[in-house]
Design a protein around this motif. Structure first.
Motif, PDB file in Angstrom:
ATOM      1  N   ASP A  63       0.836  -1.192   0.000  1.00 14.04           N
ATOM      2  CA  ASP A  63       0.000   0.000   0.000  1.00 14.04           C
ATOM      3  C   ASP A  63       0.876   1.250   0.000  1.00 14.04           C
ATOM      4  O   ASP A  63       1.942   1.291   0.623  1.00 14.04           O
ATOM      5  N   THR A  64       0.451   2.259  -0.760  1.00 16.65           N
ATOM      6  CA  THR A  64       1.057   3.594  -0.704  1.00 16.65           C
ATOM      7  C   THR A  64       2.556   3.551  -1.011  1.00 16.65           C
ATOM      8  O   THR A  64       3.346   4.227  -0.369  1.00 16.65           O
ATOM      9  N   THR A  65       2.952   2.783  -1.983  1.00 15.74           N
ATOM     10  CA  THR A  65       4.375   2.578  -2.247  1.00 15.74           C
ATOM     11  C   THR A  65       4.748   3.077  -3.636  1.00 15.74           C
ATOM     12  O   THR A  65       4.266   2.554  -4.645  1.00 15.74           O
ATOM     13  N   ARG A  66       5.606   4.072  -3.681  1.00 12.92           N
ATOM     14  CA  ARG A  66       6.105   4.616  -4.944  1.00 12.92           C
ATOM     15  C   ARG A  66       7.163   3.693  -5.532  1.00 12.92           C
ATOM     16  O   ARG A  66       7.982   3.122  -4.810  1.00 12.92           O
ATOM     17  N   ASP A 217       1.802  -0.897   5.766  1.00 12.43           N
ATOM     18  CA  ASP A 217       2.737  -0.118   6.577  1.00 12.43           C
ATOM     19  C   ASP A 217       3.205   1.198   5.956  1.00 12.43           C
ATOM     20  O   ASP A 217       3.314   2.203   6.668  1.00 12.43           O
ATOM     21  N   PRO A 218       3.490   1.261   4.646  1.00 15.34           N
ATOM     22  CA  PRO A 218       3.956   2.552   4.108  1.00 15.34           C
ATOM     23  C   PRO A 218       2.916   3.671   4.157  1.00 15.34           C
ATOM     24  O   PRO A 218       3.260   4.827   3.914  1.00 15.34           O
ATOM     25  N   HIS A 219       1.674   3.353   4.456  1.00 15.83           N
ATOM     26  CA  HIS A 219       0.633   4.369   4.604  1.00 15.83           C
ATOM     27  C   HIS A 219       0.888   5.179   5.874  1.00 15.83           C
ATOM     28  O   HIS A 219       1.508   4.707   6.819  1.00 15.83           O
ATOM     29  N   ASP A 274      -0.287  -0.617  -4.795  1.00 14.40           N
ATOM     30  CA  ASP A 274      -1.660  -0.275  -5.187  1.00 14.40           C
ATOM     31  C   ASP A 274      -1.749   1.182  -5.631  1.00 14.40           C
ATOM     32  O   ASP A 274      -2.595   1.552  -6.435  1.00 14.40           O
ATOM     33  N   HIS A 275      -0.883   2.015  -5.095  1.00 17.29           N
ATOM     34  CA  HIS A 275      -0.742   3.418  -5.513  1.00 17.29           C
ATOM     35  C   HIS A 275       0.479   3.970  -4.803  1.00 17.29           C
ATOM     36  O   HIS A 275       1.086   3.290  -3.970  1.00 17.29           O
ATOM     37  N   GLY A 276       0.838   5.202  -5.111  1.00 21.15           N
ATOM     38  CA  GLY A 276       2.016   5.804  -4.510  1.00 21.15           C
ATOM     39  C   GLY A 276       1.681   6.819  -3.428  1.00 21.15           C
ATOM     40  O   GLY A 276       0.634   6.755  -2.786  1.00 21.15           O
ATOM     41  N   TYR A 292      -0.843  12.445 -10.623  1.00 24.33           N
ATOM     42  CA  TYR A 292       0.508  12.523 -11.152  1.00 24.33           C
ATOM     43  C   TYR A 292       1.233  11.208 -10.830  1.00 24.33           C
ATOM     44  O   TYR A 292       0.778  10.411  -9.994  1.00 24.33           O
ATOM     45  N   ASP A 293       2.386  11.011 -11.475  1.00 25.76           N
ATOM     46  CA  ASP A 293       3.087   9.733 -11.306  1.00 25.76           C
ATOM     47  C   ASP A 293       3.469   9.437  -9.863  1.00 25.76           C
ATOM     48  O   ASP A 293       3.597   8.271  -9.478  1.00 25.76           O
ATOM     49  N   ALA A 294       3.644  10.474  -9.057  1.00 19.03           N
ATOM     50  CA  ALA A 294       3.994  10.255  -7.651  1.00 19.03           C
ATOM     51  C   ALA A 294       2.989   9.347  -6.962  1.00 19.03           C
ATOM     52  O   ALA A 294       3.355   8.575  -6.060  1.00 19.03           O
ATOM     53  N   THR A 295       1.720   9.395  -7.404  1.00 22.09           N
ATOM     54  CA  THR A 295       0.694   8.581  -6.736  1.00 22.09           C
ATOM     55  C   THR A 295       0.170   7.430  -7.579  1.00 22.09           C
ATOM     56  O   THR A 295      -0.589   6.605  -7.057  1.00 22.09           O
ATOM     57  N   VAL A 296       0.526   7.358  -8.861  1.00 22.90           N
ATOM     58  CA  VAL A 296       0.015   6.232  -9.668  1.00 22.90           C
ATOM     59  C   VAL A 296       1.115   5.400 -10.316  1.00 22.90           C
ATOM     60  O   VAL A 296       0.837   4.339 -10.885  1.00 22.90           O
TER      61      VAL A 296
END
Length: 795
Positions: A63-66, A217-219, A274-276, A292-296
């Motif tokens: 989760d939430t991983t760039r 965890d990265p969230h 799943d997203h950044g 933006y790419d930071a989140t997708v």
């Protein structure tokens, strides 16, 4: 003269035609001849002597991983040896894109292999993956794989529908552990997640398995355990990186366990984000708002146990929905017809050019929560187009951080993307998805709700098919950040700071529903229910189908004891989201309070049936309702169930005390009251009832103690004052104090059913003191009030 073909020659010709047809089928469909091998045959060659049907699948979602915060993607400030090792042994996709920067829609896309405008999940919460969608887990379970999932956050709880196809779905979150219940706040540390995986695996020892492990965890909040906290704090984005490094270590533990069991070399391992996370880029601190790419842009690695596929890197644009068909083909299974992603096997095998692929992303979060425009994008390995009120185009080869919008300068490229996005949605959208919404109101219901202050119009301001000028999220990011800061301040009980920030936001943009909703919730926390109701009404003027405001308004009315309005609101909330148990539980509480016990029981049972895993409160209230109806055995069962689910739940032991008194078992009743007090020392009803039982046993000192405790816990507890005064009389002491207590009790509630006792206590004291006129006056008051109460009961 007509020539006729002899039967034998005719059969030869037919046979020849059939042979050609079979050959064509094999070449075009199966690809077995002329050097073209189909997916199953190709995979079989890679993994020989295994067969595709022998393979397991281990599917990690981070989760939430760039992507650009992982070692194998070129990030030097982190150590991710296990993910890097999987990349070295498998296939790394350099340009993988998520379909939405939110957890539930993204996982729905991954596991159905379809776009959000097909499966219909556009946001976290309030959306459900419907049963008519076919998931990867369903395909594998039907083909004989044991399927299991281990979830790190409530946003993927089974209630949202992503559990389809899993034999075992580990979500069971304990809400009692959390001060604040929300999609983001209810989460578990990754160590718990993989512990559950190990327990399931050891117990079941499946011959073939598909296991999904979700690491949250990265969230936020970024709180990595040691040693990762110490290793990474102090550097830019250090705690975020520390969380990713910790998640990497958990992946390593699972891989090592499979390796020790000899299973890793027959297991396909997938690691995907799943997203950044924006980390401040474009002024967004977290994710969900922009695309933006930071989140997708996410990591995507597939390790197939094959020496031939070690260390491959693929630069082509791919997307998360490609994983579903890819895994089906790897395992030799048919790809469901509804799947919209493309198998990655042709890219892996080097049989397909890389430059013509594209990826779609969207965020409707600004639309649903704030009334601003949604965002949609198409990305290739070179360009990124974002459809917004002011469209954006970025040349990623020159501008990977998407800082220079070249939409005006590259008009021909931009127009191509506009047309392609239109074609994609037109071709791939499922009919009716854009119109999905709450149940429509009939005229009577609409008029009733309007009369009660629920809606200010007849149409929703946030419908997807609405046209008109909507705010561009780029222009609203500062307001959005201020709302998020206000939410954070509210969570920390810094209510005045939160209200100040929200005042500033609403002054700039009065039409932000979420800002008014947050303010309404703060007012509820401060017991300012009238102001909360006013804020909800303002939000409902913007969108009368904004469920959060409907529900909060109903809560405000409930707090104000305006039960007709509260009931109407909770009933509307049920229409808006029939699968939400909270309105049913609230209705159950109202009907329990108003003694409409049959309705209370019906709603509480419905709430339990909707969400049996998190229904401790409903079980407790159901037990109380059944107790009122003297259905003692069922009541006891419900109360014990509530305590089993949540041992420290308020009032359950108290209700059991009432139940055992009703059963004529004062000893067990006293034990339950004492347990209630032990867990909740301020439980004034338990102190009071325990005091009454002590009085019946003649334990007057103990009775006095418990009554004093009840008054300390609740200064407005009129009956406790009266009974404490009576206890002093029974002890034949403290007459002056007893007089003051009786007067205080009568002052607090002069018309209460127990009020005659106060007058009789005063009469007794005055009699003992020889003040006979006052004795006579109080005696007459007591008798008159007693007759009045009896008369009102009789009527």
């Amino acid at each position: 003269m007509t020539r006729r073909i002899r039967p034998s020659l005719f059969l030869v010709i037919l046979a020849g035609i059939a042979a050609v047809a079979v050959l064509f089928y094999l070449v075009q469909v199966k690809g077995f001849l002329m050097g073209k091998k189909g997916p199953a045959a190709e995979v079989g060659r890679w993994i020989a002597p295994l067969k595709p049907s022998d393979l397991n699948v281990l599917f990690f979602t981070l989760d939430t991983t760039r992507a650009d915060h992982i070692g194998c993607y070129g990030y030097p400030l982190i150590k991710t040896p296990n993910i890097d090792g999987l990349a070295a042994e498998g296939i790394l996709f350099q340009n993988a894109t998520a379909q939405c920067p939110l957890t539930l829609p993204s996982h729905s896309s991954m596991f159905t292999g379809s776009y959000p405008f097909f499966h219909g999940v556009r946001d976290n919460g309030g959306f459900y993956l419907e049963e008519d969608q076919v998931t990867l887990a369903e395909v594998l379970r039907q083909a004989g794989w044991a399927t299991s999932a281990f979830i790190g956050a409530f946003v993927l709880d089974s209630r949202w529908g992503v559990n389809q196809g899993f034999d075992y779905y580990y979500d069971n979150f304990d809400f009692a552990k959390y001060k604040k219940i929300s999609l983001d706040s209810v989460q578990r540390e990754g160590g718990e997640v993989i512990k559950a995986f190990f327990e399931w695996f050891e117990k079941n020892a499946p011959p073939r398995f598909f296991s999904w492990i979700h690491l949250y965890d990265p969230h936020t909040p970024y709180e990595p355990p040691e040693p990762y906290k110490t290793q990474y704090e102090g550097q830019e984005y250090g705690l975020y990186d520390g969380e990713i490094a910790y998640a990497d270590s958990l992946i390593g533990r699972v891989l090592e366990s499979l390796r020790e069991k000899g299973l890793l070399e027959k297991t396909v391992v997938v690691v995907v984000g799943d997203h950044g996370e924006s980390l401040g880029e474009h002024h967004e601190s977290s994710h969900g708002f922009f695309i933006y790419d930071a989140t997708v842009s996410v990591p995507m690695i597939i390790r197939i146990p094959s020496a031939e596929l070690r260390g491959k890197t693929i630069a082509a644009q791919v997307q998360n929905i490609d994983l579903m068909p890819t895994l089906c083909e790897i395992l030799g299974l048919p790809v469901p017809k509804a799947v919209q992603g493309q198998s990655l096997l042709p890219l892996i095998a080097g049989r397909k050019a890389e430059q013509d692929r594209e990826a779609y992303s969207e965020s409707f979060y600004p639309r649903y929560h704030y009334g601003w425009s949604e965002l949609k994008s198409l990305r290739t390995s070179r360009f990124k187009f974002i459809l917004a009120p002011r469209p954006e185009l970025y040349d990623l080869t020159l501008d990977p951080r998407e800082r220079e919008n070249v939409f005006g300068r590259e008009s021909s490229v931009a127009e191509k993307f506009v047309r392609q996005l239109e074609r994609l949605e037109e071709k791939m959208s499922r009919k009716g998805v854009e119109d999905k919404g709450p149940q429509q109101l009939d005229d009577d219901s609409r008029e009733k709700l309007m009369a009660l202050g629920y809606i200010g119009g007849f149409t929703s301001g946030a419908k997807l098919n609405q046209t008109g000028n909507l705010g561009d999220p780029k222009d609203k990011i500062i307001l959005y950040n201020k709302i998020k800061m206000a939410e954070g301040a509210s969570s920390n009980r810094e209510y005045e700071d939160a209200l100040t920030m929200l005042d500033q936001v609403i002054k700039q943009d009065p039409g932000i529903m979420e800002a008014r909703q947050v303010r309404a919730n703060i007012y509820l926390q401060l017991d300012r229910a009238e102001e909360a109701a006013k804020e909800c009404k303002e939000a409902l003027k913007i969108d009368p189908e904004y469920n959060a405001a409907v529900f909060t308004l109903a809560q405000a009315y409930k707090k104000l004891k305006r039960y007709d309005e509260a009931i109407a609101g909770f009933e509307r909330a049920i229409q808006l989201d029939p699968r939400d148990p909270k309105p049913h539980v609230n209705l159950g509480e109202i009907f329990l309070e108003t003694k409409d016990l049959d309705k209370a029981i019906a709603h509480l049972e419905e709430g339990i049936s909707i969400d049996p895993e998190h229904s401790s409160l409903a079980h407790n209230n159901l037990g109380a309702a059944l107790l009122e109806k003297k259905m003692l055995e069922r009541a006891e069962k419900e109360l014990l169930q509530a305590l089993e689910m949540r041992p420290r739940i308020p009032d359950a032991h108290y209700n059991l005390g009432l139940l055992y008194e009703e059963k004529g078992d004062p000893k067990r009743a006293m034990e339950e009251y004492k347990k209630e007090i032990e867990i909740h020392p301020g439980a004034d009803p338990a102190h009071f009832n325990l005091a009454l039982l002590y009085g019946k046993l003649g334990l007057l000192r103990e009775q006095v103690y418990e009554l004093k405790e009840a008054i300390d816990a609740n200064q407005g507890f009129a009956r406790a004052y009266l009974f404490l005064a009576k206890a002093y009389l029974d002890l034949n002491e403290n007459f002056e104090e007893a007089m003051g207590l009786a007067k205080k009790g009568l002052e607090l509630d002069p018309e209460a059913e127990s009020a005659p006792l106060g007058h009789y206590v005063l009469a007794d004291i005055y009699n003992r003191l020889g003040r006979l006129a006052e004795y006579s006056t109080e005696l007459q008051k007591g008798r008159a009030l007693e007759q009045k109460i009896k008369g009102s009961k009789g009527s």
